[in-house]
Design a protein around this motif. Sequence first.
Motif, short mmCIF file in Angstrom:
data_model
loop_
_atom_site.label_atom_id
_atom_site.label_comp_id
_atom_site.label_asym_id
_atom_site.label_seq_id
_atom_site.Cartn_x
_atom_site.Cartn_y
_atom_site.Cartn_z
N UNK A 40 18.16 7.43 6.05
CA UNK A 40 18.24 6.54 4.96
C UNK A 40 18.77 4.91 4.98
N UNK A 41 19.71 5.19 5.84
CA UNK A 41 20.42 3.74 6.21
C UNK A 41 19.55 2.99 7.00
N UNK A 42 18.99 3.38 7.81
CA UNK A 42 17.92 2.85 8.72
C UNK A 42 16.60 2.10 7.76
N UNK A 43 16.47 3.07 6.59
CA UNK A 43 15.15 2.66 6.11
C UNK A 43 15.55 1.51 5.06
N UNK A 44 16.92 1.70 4.67
CA UNK A 44 17.23 0.49 3.92
C UNK A 44 17.65 -0.81 4.65
N UNK A 45 17.93 -0.89 5.81
CA UNK A 45 18.06 -2.02 6.79
C UNK A 45 16.81 -2.42 7.15
N UNK A 46 15.82 -1.78 7.57
CA UNK A 46 14.43 -2.29 7.87
C UNK A 46 13.78 -3.00 6.34
N UNK A 47 13.96 -2.29 5.32
CA UNK A 47 13.76 -3.10 3.86
C UNK A 47 14.24 -4.09 3.98
N UNK A 48 15.50 -4.32 3.98
CA UNK A 48 16.19 -5.63 3.71
C UNK A 48 15.82 -6.67 4.68
N UNK A 49 15.90 -6.17 6.00
CA UNK A 49 15.09 -7.27 7.07
C UNK A 49 13.84 -7.86 6.84
N UNK A 50 12.84 -6.43 6.29
CA UNK A 50 11.52 -7.19 5.88
C UNK A 50 11.36 -7.88 4.68
N UNK A 51 12.35 -7.83 3.79
CA UNK A 51 12.50 -8.62 2.44
C UNK A 51 12.64 -10.14 2.83
N UNK A 93 6.79 -9.62 4.21
CA UNK A 93 7.40 -8.38 4.17
C UNK A 93 6.52 -7.22 4.55
N UNK A 94 5.31 -6.90 4.36
CA UNK A 94 4.72 -5.81 4.67
C UNK A 94 4.56 -5.70 6.04
N UNK A 95 3.98 -6.83 6.72
CA UNK A 95 3.82 -6.81 8.00
C UNK A 95 5.19 -6.72 8.84
N UNK A 96 6.11 -7.16 8.41
CA UNK A 96 7.39 -7.15 9.19
C UNK A 96 7.95 -5.65 8.84
N UNK A 97 7.73 -5.19 7.82
CA UNK A 97 8.14 -3.96 7.62
C UNK A 97 7.52 -2.63 8.67
N UNK A 98 6.56 -3.07 8.82
CA UNK A 98 5.66 -2.12 9.86
C UNK A 98 6.09 -2.35 11.23
N UNK A 99 6.28 -3.42 11.52
CA UNK A 99 6.88 -4.10 12.83
C UNK A 99 8.17 -3.74 13.20
N UNK A 100 9.13 -3.82 12.34
CA UNK A 100 10.51 -3.47 12.34
C UNK A 100 10.39 -1.79 12.43
N UNK A 101 9.79 -1.05 11.68
CA UNK A 101 9.77 0.31 11.77
C UNK A 101 9.18 0.87 13.08
N UNK A 102 8.22 0.25 13.84
CA UNK A 102 7.82 0.35 15.19
C UNK A 102 8.94 0.24 16.26
N UNK A 103 9.77 -0.84 15.85
CA UNK A 103 10.93 -1.00 16.79
C UNK A 103 11.95 -0.22 16.67
N UNK A 123 0.92 -1.14 -0.08
CA UNK A 123 0.05 -0.06 0.13
C UNK A 123 0.84 1.23 0.06
N UNK A 124 0.97 1.65 -1.15
CA UNK A 124 1.99 2.83 -1.40
C UNK A 124 1.77 3.97 -0.30
#
Length: 95
Positions: A44-55, A60-70, A19-20
Amino acid sequence: MSEWVTAVCRELGLEGAVDTDASVDMVLDMTSDVAHGVSRPAAPVTAFLVGLAAGRADDPVVAARDYAEKVTGLAEGWDSDSERGVPAGDQEQRG
């Protein structure tokens, strides 16, 4: 910004996978917290790391949200005077 995100999703084969609007808001909120709580270059480095981990996650969509909260929680307490609890990545210290 919407056109750019749509174009990037199309280029990376992510059409319909995210959901863009919600993703953009999540990333902007998280990177703002990191930029203000830690440092601007860390955002930006953090955004990359969260995306990498979520992938790497099953969802991945749920993980990205969870990781962003953490990460937001970590950033909000980054410069606090009190001691931090167990570092997020130290699994041996967790119960």
